[in-house]
Design a protein around this motif. Structure first.
Motif, PDB file in Angstrom:
ATOM      1  N   ILE A   6      43.735  17.143  93.577  1.00 40.70           N
ATOM      2  CA  ILE A   6      44.149  18.521  93.808  1.00 40.70           C
ATOM      3  C   ILE A   6      43.287  19.427  92.940  1.00 40.70           C
ATOM      4  N   ILE A   7      42.904  20.575  93.470  1.00 44.18           N
ATOM      5  CA  ILE A   7      42.139  21.562  92.711  1.00 44.18           C
ATOM      6  C   ILE A   7      43.054  22.743  92.400  1.00 44.18           C
ATOM      7  N   ILE A   8      43.138  23.102  91.121  1.00 43.17           N
ATOM      8  CA  ILE A   8      43.945  24.256  90.709  1.00 43.17           C
ATOM      9  C   ILE A   8      43.005  25.246  90.030  1.00 43.17           C
ATOM     10  N   ASP A   9      42.728  26.335  90.716  1.00 42.70           N
ATOM     11  CA  ASP A   9      41.721  27.296  90.253  1.00 42.70           C
ATOM     12  C   ASP A   9      42.029  28.648  90.888  1.00 42.70           C
ATOM     13  N   ASP A  10      41.946  29.721  90.112  1.00 42.14           N
ATOM     14  CA  ASP A  10      42.260  31.050  90.644  1.00 42.14           C
ATOM     15  C   ASP A  10      41.120  31.622  91.481  1.00 42.14           C
ATOM     16  N   ASP A  11      39.927  31.035  91.370  1.00 41.28           N
ATOM     17  CA  ASP A  11      38.741  31.509  92.097  1.00 41.28           C
ATOM     18  C   ASP A  11      38.524  30.636  93.330  1.00 41.28           C
ATOM     19  N   LEU A  51      44.058  12.580  90.546  1.00 39.40           N
ATOM     20  CA  LEU A  51      43.177  13.465  89.786  1.00 39.40           C
ATOM     21  C   LEU A  51      43.571  14.921  90.006  1.00 39.40           C
ATOM     22  N   ILE A  52      43.358  15.730  88.967  1.00 38.22           N
ATOM     23  CA  ILE A  52      43.540  17.180  89.083  1.00 38.22           C
ATOM     24  C   ILE A  52      42.322  17.862  88.476  1.00 38.22           C
ATOM     25  N   PHE A  53      41.674  18.723  89.252  1.00 34.40           N
ATOM     26  CA  PHE A  53      40.615  19.583  88.725  1.00 34.40           C
ATOM     27  C   PHE A  53      41.298  20.894  88.328  1.00 34.40           C
ATOM     28  N   LEU A  54      41.290  21.223  87.032  1.00 39.37           N
ATOM     29  CA  LEU A  54      42.092  22.335  86.530  1.00 39.37           C
ATOM     30  C   LEU A  54      41.249  23.369  85.797  1.00 39.37           C
ATOM     31  N   ILE A  84      40.864  16.750  84.917  1.00 41.03           N
ATOM     32  CA  ILE A  84      39.469  17.120  84.683  1.00 41.03           C
ATOM     33  C   ILE A  84      39.413  18.646  84.575  1.00 41.03           C
ATOM     34  N   ILE A  85      39.106  19.140  83.401  1.00 43.71           N
ATOM     35  CA  ILE A  85      39.032  20.581  83.192  1.00 43.71           C
ATOM     36  C   ILE A  85      37.726  21.112  83.779  1.00 43.71           C
ATOM     37  N   THR A  86      37.809  22.169  84.567  1.00 44.63           N
ATOM     38  CA  THR A  86      36.624  22.827  85.128  1.00 44.63           C
ATOM     39  C   THR A  86      36.685  24.301  84.742  1.00 44.63           C
ATOM     40  N   THR A  87      35.720  24.748  83.941  1.00 43.67           N
ATOM     41  CA  THR A  87      35.751  26.127  83.475  1.00 43.67           C
ATOM     42  C   THR A  87      34.335  26.588  83.145  1.00 43.67           C
ATOM     43  N   GLU A 100      44.433  15.321  75.701  1.00 47.01           N
ATOM     44  CA  GLU A 100      43.984  14.028  76.237  1.00 47.01           C
ATOM     45  C   GLU A 100      43.532  14.136  77.692  1.00 47.01           C
ATOM     46  N   VAL A 101      42.778  15.189  77.995  1.00 46.29           N
ATOM     47  CA  VAL A 101      42.243  15.323  79.347  1.00 46.29           C
ATOM     48  C   VAL A 101      41.168  14.276  79.574  1.00 46.29           C
ATOM     49  N   ALA A 102      40.931  13.948  80.839  1.00 44.73           N
ATOM     50  CA  ALA A 102      39.948  12.911  81.173  1.00 44.73           C
ATOM     51  C   ALA A 102      38.526  13.386  80.946  1.00 44.73           C
TER      52      ALA A 102
END
Length: 278
Positions: A6-11, A51-54, A84-87, A100-102
């Motif tokens: 799942i992707i969680i992103d405001d953009d 997985l979560i892309f956050l 998985i943090i994406t920023t 403890e993010v991946a």
């Protein structure tokens, strides 16, 4: 074993770019995306992805996206998905480690970075079948390592070594095989879809356009309720008239306001390539 994500992103543009990269891996299966904290939490609890892309530093502060989402997941789930943090910034990396993010990935995400992440996840999980569907010899790891070495040593784009997707249109024992790279666009026709090829041929599949939208990834992009286009066959985009032109033809495909973000992404992708604007 597939890995739903799942992707969680405001953009929304970032969502599409992340999905385009992730869809290059056969074991990563897109489930859904959300643009704010509440929707993201509800999606995770409903689908329990692997997985979560956050995004944790959103441009829209009203989205409330942050590392606190991980704390909330601990309230409900015994097993927390790999995060998985994406920023865009490095500033929050140390804080993210405390959760403890991946992995922590800077935008725009590069495929080579995702390859490294998958290899690290595989090693951490320690289960040979995580990234395989049937072979206990762990087929995916050698392929990923090979691509990683090729990128680092030879410097060639990874996409060059990927096999082309083949679509099989099945009807009453008739198996029609189509190389996806030869498809210009898909056109909805009630409950069926017309597939238009680069040689002018048209093939009908008895599936809805939404079905194809769900199973296809970049370069196939939805631009209208009735059309999915192969970005590689676009020769011109006229934003004033809201139409895309198909290469080597007189065909013009309309795009709608609801899919304008996707068209903007196409324009951006062209500009990011070997590009000269005059």
């Amino acid at each position: 074993m597939n890995l739903p994500y799942i992707i969680i992103d405001d953009d929304q543009e970032s969502v599409l770019k992340t999905k385009a990269i992730a869809d290059g891996f056969s074991k990563l299966v897109f489930v859904a995306s959300a643009n704010n904290y509440t929707e993201g939490l509800n999606l995770v609890l409903e689908h329990t992805p692997k997985l979560i892309f956050l995004e944790i530093d959103p441009s829209d502060k009203n989205s409330n996206l942050s590392l606190t989402l991980i704390n909330e997941l601990h309230r409900y789930l015994k097993v927390i998905p790999k995060i998985i943090i994406t920023t865009n910034k490095k500033d929050l990396a140390f804080e993210a480690i405390q959760y403890e993010v991946a992995d922590y990935m800077l935008k725009p995400i590069k495929k080579i970075d995702l390859i490294k992440t998958i290899l690290k996840l595989e090693k951490a999980i320690g289960e040979e079948e995580v990234f395989m569907s049937h072979n206990p010899v762990l087929e995916e790891e050698p392929k990923l390592i090979s691509e990683l070495k090729q990128h680092q040593i030879v410097g060639q784009p990874i996409s060059n070594v990927e096999q082309h997707l083949i679509l099989c249109i099945k009807s009453y024992g008739d198996y029609r095989y189509i190389d996806a790279k030869d498809i210009c666009y898909f056109q909805a026709d009630n409950n069926s879809t017309d597939i238009h090829l680069n040689n002018g041929e048209m093939i009908t599949a008895f599936k809805t356009l939404k079905h194809f939208e769900g199973i296809l990834s970049y370069p196939f992009i939805r631009i209208h309720n009735s059309y999915i286009v192969n970005r590689n066959y676009i020769s011109r985009i006229h934003t004033g008239n809201a139409v895309c032109y198909i290469k080597n033809s007189t065909i013009k495909l309309p795009f709608s306001k609801s899919y304008k973000t996707n068209v903007d992404l196409i324009i951006s992708e062209f500009a990011n390539g070997n590009y000269l604007e005059i």
